[in-house]
Design a protein around this motif. Structure first.
Motif, PDB file in Angstrom:
ATOM      1  N   THR A 172      -2.806  -1.802   6.356  1.00 58.34           N
ATOM      2  CA  THR A 172      -1.516  -1.111   6.414  1.00 58.34           C
ATOM      3  C   THR A 172      -0.421  -1.906   5.727  1.00 58.34           C
ATOM      4  N   PHE A 173      -0.751  -3.137   5.275  1.00 59.06           N
ATOM      5  CA  PHE A 173       0.248  -3.953   4.569  1.00 59.06           C
ATOM      6  C   PHE A 173      -0.444  -4.751   3.462  1.00 59.06           C
ATOM      7  N   ASN A 174      -1.011  -4.027   2.509  1.00 57.01           N
ATOM      8  CA  ASN A 174      -1.750  -4.660   1.415  1.00 57.01           C
ATOM      9  C   ASN A 174      -0.904  -5.638   0.615  1.00 57.01           C
ATOM     10  N   PHE A 175       0.383  -5.319   0.450  1.00 59.19           N
ATOM     11  CA  PHE A 175       1.247  -6.188  -0.356  1.00 59.19           C
ATOM     12  C   PHE A 175       1.348  -7.584   0.240  1.00 59.19           C
ATOM     13  N   TYR A 176       1.215  -7.698   1.563  1.00 62.04           N
ATOM     14  CA  TYR A 176       1.228  -9.008   2.227  1.00 62.04           C
ATOM     15  C   TYR A 176      -0.176  -9.607   2.251  1.00 62.04           C
ATOM     16  N   ALA A 177      -1.151  -8.795   2.653  1.00 55.26           N
ATOM     17  CA  ALA A 177      -2.534  -9.284   2.749  1.00 55.26           C
ATOM     18  C   ALA A 177      -3.059  -9.733   1.395  1.00 55.26           C
ATOM     19  N   SER A 178      -2.578  -9.093   0.311  1.00 58.63           N
ATOM     20  CA  SER A 178      -3.064  -9.447  -1.024  1.00 58.63           C
ATOM     21  C   SER A 178      -2.687 -10.872  -1.410  1.00 58.63           C
ATOM     22  N   LEU A 179      -1.573 -11.394  -0.874  1.00 60.10           N
ATOM     23  CA  LEU A 179      -1.180 -12.777  -1.146  1.00 60.10           C
ATOM     24  C   LEU A 179      -2.241 -13.739  -0.623  1.00 60.10           C
ATOM     25  N   TRP A 180      -2.658 -13.531   0.621  1.00 61.35           N
ATOM     26  CA  TRP A 180      -3.661 -14.401   1.230  1.00 61.35           C
ATOM     27  C   TRP A 180      -5.017 -14.213   0.565  1.00 61.35           C
ATOM     28  N   ALA A 181      -5.400 -12.958   0.307  1.00 61.95           N
ATOM     29  CA  ALA A 181      -6.699 -12.694  -0.326  1.00 61.95           C
ATOM     30  C   ALA A 181      -6.764 -13.325  -1.710  1.00 61.95           C
TER      31      ALA A 181
END
Length: 203
Positions: A172-181
């Motif tokens: 639900t928050f890919n823009f944040y999770a993408s940083l960590w991934a």
């Protein structure tokens, strides 16, 4: 978290952000997005030696493993990788500890130049204690799709080895999770590139 003399606590906004947006998560909805993690390294060795270390990565010793971020997070560390055939259709098995295995199928191959492969991790093969459910590769939230090695000649004795991959997030928050991934994927890739460089140049 750090505390000063007045016992005031400072917490990174990056870490707090999911908590701040959690009340509105249910209104956002999950959606899949594809991202690319790109890395490269320059190696002073002949291309045949470099390529041999690309296609077949013999057992990695603990002192060769420099993945500081993934090690800090308890992510499985790489052990070895073996390609059974140098060409399209070849099968490459990349083994990590904690039971993580990447099943890789070669879809494009140019000897000592470029290799592209699909990546599949079967979640049922990974012990439940190996990873948090949110970062289980092939799970509901995070998956790796493919990878590519590309060897570029810079001069008579130096080559640049490119390594990039595509991964999918469904949160639900890919823009944040993408940083960590992205940080995790690049840490894994840089770690492998450093090992290839060290072994190719040593020989």
């Amino acid at each position: 978290m750090k505390k000063d003399s007045n016992e005031r606590t400072y917490v990174s906004i990056l870490m707090l952000f999911p908590l701040l947006i959690s009340p509105v998560e249910r209104y956002i909805g999950e959606h899949p997005s594809i991202y690319k993690a790109y890395t490269y390294i320059d190696i002073k060795a002949d291309k045949a030696n470099i390529w041999q270390n690309v296609t077949r990565v013999r057992a990695i010793k603990n002192n060769e493993d420099k993945g500081w971020l993934t090690n800090s997070l308890g992510f499985p560390r790489p052990i070895s990788a073996e390609l059974n055939y140098n060409g399209v259709g070849g099968y490459r098995k990349a083994i990590f500890d904690k039971g993580l295995v990447f099943h890789e199928q070669v879809t494009y191959y140019q000897e000592e130049r470029k290799m592209r492969f699909t990546i599949k991790a079967n979640p049922h093969e990974i012990p439940s204690t190996a990873m948090d459910e949110h970062v289980v590769i092939g799970g509901n939230y995070f998956d790796v799709i493919d990878g590519t090695y590309e060897l570029e000649k810079l001069n008579s004795n130096t080559y640049r080895l490119h390594l990039y991959s595509h991964f999918k997030l469904t949160t639900t928050f890919n823009f944040y999770a993408s940083l960590w991934a992205d940080w995790i994927m690049k840490d894994i890739q840089n770690n492998i590139l450093q090992i290839i460089k060290q072994r190719a140049e040593a020989k």
